[in-house]
Write a protein that holds these residues in place. Structure first.
Motif, PDB file in Angstrom:
ATOM      1  N   GLN A 165      -2.702  -2.224   1.409  1.00  0.00           N
ATOM      2  CA  GLN A 165      -3.348  -1.305   0.113  1.00  0.00           C
ATOM      3  C   GLN A 165      -2.323  -1.117  -0.890  1.00  0.00           C
ATOM      4  O   GLN A 165      -1.282  -0.587  -0.248  1.00  0.00           O
ATOM      5  N   LYS A 166      -2.710  -0.857  -2.049  1.00  0.00           N
ATOM      6  CA  LYS A 166      -1.810  -0.718  -3.208  1.00  0.00           C
ATOM      7  C   LYS A 166      -2.314   0.483  -3.832  1.00  0.00           C
ATOM      8  O   LYS A 166      -2.140   0.566  -5.107  1.00  0.00           O
ATOM      9  N   ASP A 167      -3.096   1.530  -3.348  1.00  0.00           N
ATOM     10  CA  ASP A 167      -3.668   2.600  -3.785  1.00  0.00           C
ATOM     11  C   ASP A 167      -2.557   3.606  -4.211  1.00  0.00           C
ATOM     12  O   ASP A 167      -1.620   4.208  -3.305  1.00  0.00           O
ATOM     13  N   LYS A 168      -2.220   3.690  -5.516  1.00  0.00           N
ATOM     14  CA  LYS A 168      -1.145   4.419  -5.775  1.00  0.00           C
ATOM     15  C   LYS A 168      -1.119   5.943  -5.454  1.00  0.00           C
ATOM     16  O   LYS A 168      -0.035   6.599  -5.641  1.00  0.00           O
ATOM     17  N   GLU A 169      -2.454   6.586  -5.468  1.00  0.00           N
ATOM     18  CA  GLU A 169      -2.429   7.961  -5.262  1.00  0.00           C
ATOM     19  C   GLU A 169      -1.997   8.128  -3.695  1.00  0.00           C
ATOM     20  O   GLU A 169      -1.007   9.197  -3.462  1.00  0.00           O
ATOM     21  N   GLN A 170      -2.231   7.453  -2.705  1.00  0.00           N
ATOM     22  CA  GLN A 170      -1.910   7.433  -1.470  1.00  0.00           C
ATOM     23  C   GLN A 170      -0.461   7.119  -1.396  1.00  0.00           C
ATOM     24  O   GLN A 170       0.304   8.054  -0.613  1.00  0.00           O
ATOM     25  N   TRP A 174       3.127   9.782  -0.136  1.00  0.00           N
ATOM     26  CA  TRP A 174       4.016   9.396   0.851  1.00  0.00           C
ATOM     27  C   TRP A 174       5.533   9.193   0.396  1.00  0.00           C
ATOM     28  O   TRP A 174       6.603   9.262   1.215  1.00  0.00           O
ATOM     29  N   ASN A 175       5.752   9.174  -0.748  1.00  0.00           N
ATOM     30  CA  ASN A 175       7.072   9.048  -1.241  1.00  0.00           C
ATOM     31  C   ASN A 175       7.437  10.225  -2.199  1.00  0.00           C
ATOM     32  O   ASN A 175       8.543  10.036  -2.541  1.00  0.00           O
ATOM     33  N   LEU A 176       6.833  11.273  -2.038  1.00  0.00           N
ATOM     34  CA  LEU A 176       7.412  12.609  -2.241  1.00  0.00           C
ATOM     35  C   LEU A 176       8.743  12.967  -1.433  1.00  0.00           C
ATOM     36  O   LEU A 176       8.708  12.544  -0.519  1.00  0.00           O
ATOM     37  N   ARG A 177       9.605  13.385  -2.285  1.00  0.00           N
ATOM     38  CA  ARG A 177      10.904  13.925  -1.699  1.00  0.00           C
ATOM     39  C   ARG A 177      10.852  15.552  -1.678  1.00  0.00           C
ATOM     40  O   ARG A 177      10.614  16.159  -2.347  1.00  0.00           O
TER      41      ARG A 177
END
Length: 177
Positions: A165-170, A174-177
């Motif tokens: 899935q390429k859902d940018k919101e999801q 996950w990529n927040l640091r």
């Protein structure tokens, strides 16, 4: 310190008892006599779980239950595992109190070094991280929950990545640091 241990229907042992002296104890004997099984029993009574198998796998093949009785320092400790109707019942009895699961504080610190741990030198980075995590939680019990939470979150993130899935919101979360 463990002064004695009794194994009933534990792996290759039907009913055997062992006594230990203060200081260093050496376990010797021919191949396939049960030396590793004894070490596993000691680890299991200290940690509440085996280092090499599921609870049902420590039960002697001819039986539906196993029991480890031990005297450690100043208290008795008993582990019972039974398999009935494909359901596992596990109890750890410490100072006459029964637990289905034990906390990190109720475990007894024990360090195991076995041949498989040589994979630390040649194995995967994940294997090295797991060993370091295990050693860290021995010295700081509050790290256990953090480590378990991290592994759960990492598994969820990896499952999302594998799903394609390429859902940018999801992915943003996950990529927040």
């Amino acid at each position: 310190m463990i002064t004695n241990i009794r194994l009933q229907n534990f792996r290759s042992y039907k009913d055997s008892s062992f006594e230990f002296d203060k200081g260093v104890n050496i376990v010797v004997g021919p191949n396939a006599i049960g030396k590793t099984n004894l070490i596993e029993a000691i680890f299991t009574i200290c940690k509440g779980k085996s280092f090499r198998a599921k609870d049902t796998d420590i039960i002697n093949n001819e039986n539906s239950w196993t029991r480890i009785d031990s005297f450690i320092s100043d208290h008795n400790r008993t582990l019972k595992v039974a398999q009935e109707n494909n359901k596992t019942n596990k109890q750890l009895i410490i100072e006459n109190k029964t637990y289905n699961r034990i906390t990190q504080k109720q475990t007894i610190p024990v360090v195991l070094f076995e041949p498989n741990q040589l994979l630390l030198l040649t194995g995967s980075p994940e294997g090295r991280r797991n060993i370091i995590d295990d050693l860290a939680t021995i010295s700081n019990s509050s790290l256990q929950k953090t480590t378990n939470d991290y592994k759960k979150i990492l598994a969820q993130r990896n499952a999302l990545l594998k799903s394609g899935q390429k859902d940018k919101e999801q992915m943003f979360v996950w990529n927040l640091r």
